[in-house]
Design an enzyme around this catalytic site. Structure first.
Site, PDB file in Angstrom:
ATOM      1  N   SER A 162       0.823  -1.204   0.000  1.00 52.44           N
ATOM      2  CA  SER A 162       0.000   0.000   0.000  1.00 52.44           C
ATOM      3  C   SER A 162       0.864   1.263   0.000  1.00 52.44           C
ATOM      4  CB  SER A 162      -0.982  -0.027   1.170  1.00 52.44           C
ATOM      5  OG  SER A 162      -2.153   0.702   0.842  1.00 52.44           O
ATOM      6  N   LYS A 214     -21.578  18.696   7.467  1.00 51.49           N
ATOM      7  CA  LYS A 214     -20.718  18.961   8.613  1.00 51.49           C
ATOM      8  C   LYS A 214     -20.479  17.716   9.468  1.00 51.49           C
ATOM      9  CE  LYS A 214     -18.278  21.607  11.260  1.00 51.49           C
ATOM     10  NZ  LYS A 214     -16.978  22.114  10.778  1.00 51.49           N
TER      11      LYS A 214
END
Length: 501
Positions: A162, A214
């Protein structure tokens, strides 16, 4: 706060010291500053330092060719930088600790090694499953940039997955061990919801917010479908960026990288996937790199790519540009971009995507192809290839020139010579295609066949035609071949060619 230096003071004063006088002056200037002394007097040298003078004396000594302490070990001119554990953004240290390595520390160590005159190359000793995406791409770009100054190699010892794979791909060369694990070119994201647990506990949490997104992904409620979709789009974009970076660094195509589907490859399979270059014993890594650097200093070449591997990568780059989705309807621009050395598939795709599609043409056969297959070209293939490579040359102009030129002596045709190559055995279909390519030579065909041995993939007729058209217009061997054949009998042809607009 002033440090407690009582143990140093006790050893420095009222005890015999074996110090060179000039260094003794620097030592006591530095120690005096730490003690808070306002001045230092050296009666034997008739020197008096005030506080600023003590600082200046110390700084002058430290700047006089004294390098800062290394945070890496140097063996045979190779700086070995450990990259272990979880990779994180802004760890704040130049060495791994607590199972983590910071991207900021890796870059800082590399920059120090680049400035170190005793370092000829850098080896990243990697044993990491990956880590944060934040900071990873900038760190990889810095590795790729700094490797232009000094060679930077990666050793997968034994895991480079990765984010660690991203850093390894940015290196000049990648070494793997028999049990190494490399790859995992993908992205993941997790979400935890405590909604059920809170409900059982009788706890109700109310989020008061302004802005529709939010509190997206908050842990106090199950993940809404639309928020999950947004997160999926984010990681898809991150994976695309990941694949494009690896492709740019290694020369692989983006499709080849994404085609791994984040698989992890062990040992030799990592090399076969194109993610690594050489299988070694980890104990030999430094000597292997040092030998390569010594060979390069003596005028040899870095054993990074053989001629066959280089040819295979170049063919892969060209075909990646010519056959990408963005090239459809923009074939002429794609051909031009493929002819630009150093143009990556990703760069070409971006340019093609921004360009307007070209207007369709009545015929799919190029003028160069028409010249090569006209009747007058029989026995005059090299001259025909030269004419086909000339800008603004048409088949109508080429025919009288070809007809006026004597035919070559009878002998094995180009096709027969190519089909007779050892490299053509088992790849007859590809050899036939190469023999039909305008401007193709026996040596060029040999290199392409050798590069594609055992790895050739079927291509469509349109793809083959597009690749042949590219080879016809970008093969320097064709032009050289035409010029090389000029003799007493061909002088008239050369003069006629030179007089053409």
């Amino acid at each position: 706060m002033r440090r407690n230096l009582s143990h140093i003071i006790a050893a420095a004063f009222n005890e015999p010291l074996l110090l060179e006088p000039a260094y003794a002056r620097v030592f006591f200037c530095a120690l005096g500053r730490e003690m808070g002394a306002a001045s230092l007097s050296v009666p034997q040298q008739q020197v008096q330092f005030d506080a600023p003078g003590m600082l200046a004396e110390t700084d002058e000594y430290m700047a006089g060719g004294k390098r800062p302490a290394r945070v890496y070990r140097v063996v045979n001119g190779i700086a070995v930088l450990p990259v272990t554990g979880t990779l994180v953004h802004r760890l704040g240290g130049m060495r791994p600790f607590s199972g983590m390595t910071g991207y900021d520390g890796i870059v800082a160590c590399l920059q120090q090694a680049m400035a170190d005159s005793q370092v000829r190359g850098v080896l990243l000793d990697i044993d990491s499953p990956g880590g944060q995406a934040a900071g990873a791409f900038d760190c990889a770009d810095m590795i790729y940039r700094l490797r232009q100054q000094k060679p930077v190699w990666a050793l997968c010892n034994d895991t480079a997955c990765s984010a660690a794979m991203l850093l390894a791909s940015a290196c000049s060369r990648r070494l793997v061990t028999q049990t190494s694990r490399i790859g995992s070119i993908g992205v993941m994201m997790s979400h935890v919801s405590y909604a059920g647990h809170l409900a059982q506990a009788g706890v109700d949490i109310t989020l008061i917010y302004s802005g529709a997104h939010k509190v997206d992904g908050n842990q106090f409620e199950a993940l809404p479908a639309e928020v999950r979709q947004d997160m999926q789009q984010r990681i898809d974009a991150a994976r695309r960026m990941f694949a494009e970076k690896v492709a740019m660094y290694t020369g692989l195509s983006v499709d080849a990288v994404t085609g791994t589907e984040a698989a992890v490859f062990e040992g030799q399979s990592g090399i076969e996937a194109g993610l690594a270059d050489e299988l070694i014993n980890a104990s030999d890594a430094i000597s292997v790199m040092a030998t390569a650097l010594n060979s390069n200093v003596r005028g040899g070449t870095m054993p990074q790519l053989t001629a066959t591997e280089a040819a295979a990568q170049e063919n892969q780059r060209v075909m990646g540009i010519l056959t990408c989705q963005e090239a459809k309807g923009r074939e002429q621009l794609a051909t031009m971009l493929a002819g630009q050395q150093g143009m990556s598939v990703e760069q070409a795709r971006a340019i093609l995507a921004a360009a307007a599609p070209q207007q369709p043409v009545a015929s799919t056969q190029s003028e160069a192809d028409r010249i090569m297959v006209c009747e007058e070209a029989n026995g005059r293939e090299q001259l025909a290839a030269t004419l086909a490579a000339m800008p603004e040359m048409t088949v109508e102009k080429a025919r009288p020139i070809l007809a006026a030129s004597p035919q070559a002596d009878a002998g094995p045709s180009l096709r027969d010579q190519i089909m007779a190559l050892d490299e053509a055995k088992g790849a007859e279909a590809q050899a036939e295609q190469l023999a039909a390519c305008p401007g193709m030579t026996v040596e060029s065909a040999r290199a392409v066949l050798a590069a594609g041995s055992g790895k050739a993939e079927p291509v469509s007729a349109s793809t083959t035609a597009m690749f042949e058209h590219f080879m016809a217009n970008h093969s320097p061997a064709a032009v050289q071949g035409g010029v090389a054949q000029t003799s007493a009998d061909g002088d008239a042809d050369v003069k006629m060619l030179m007089a053409m607009p």
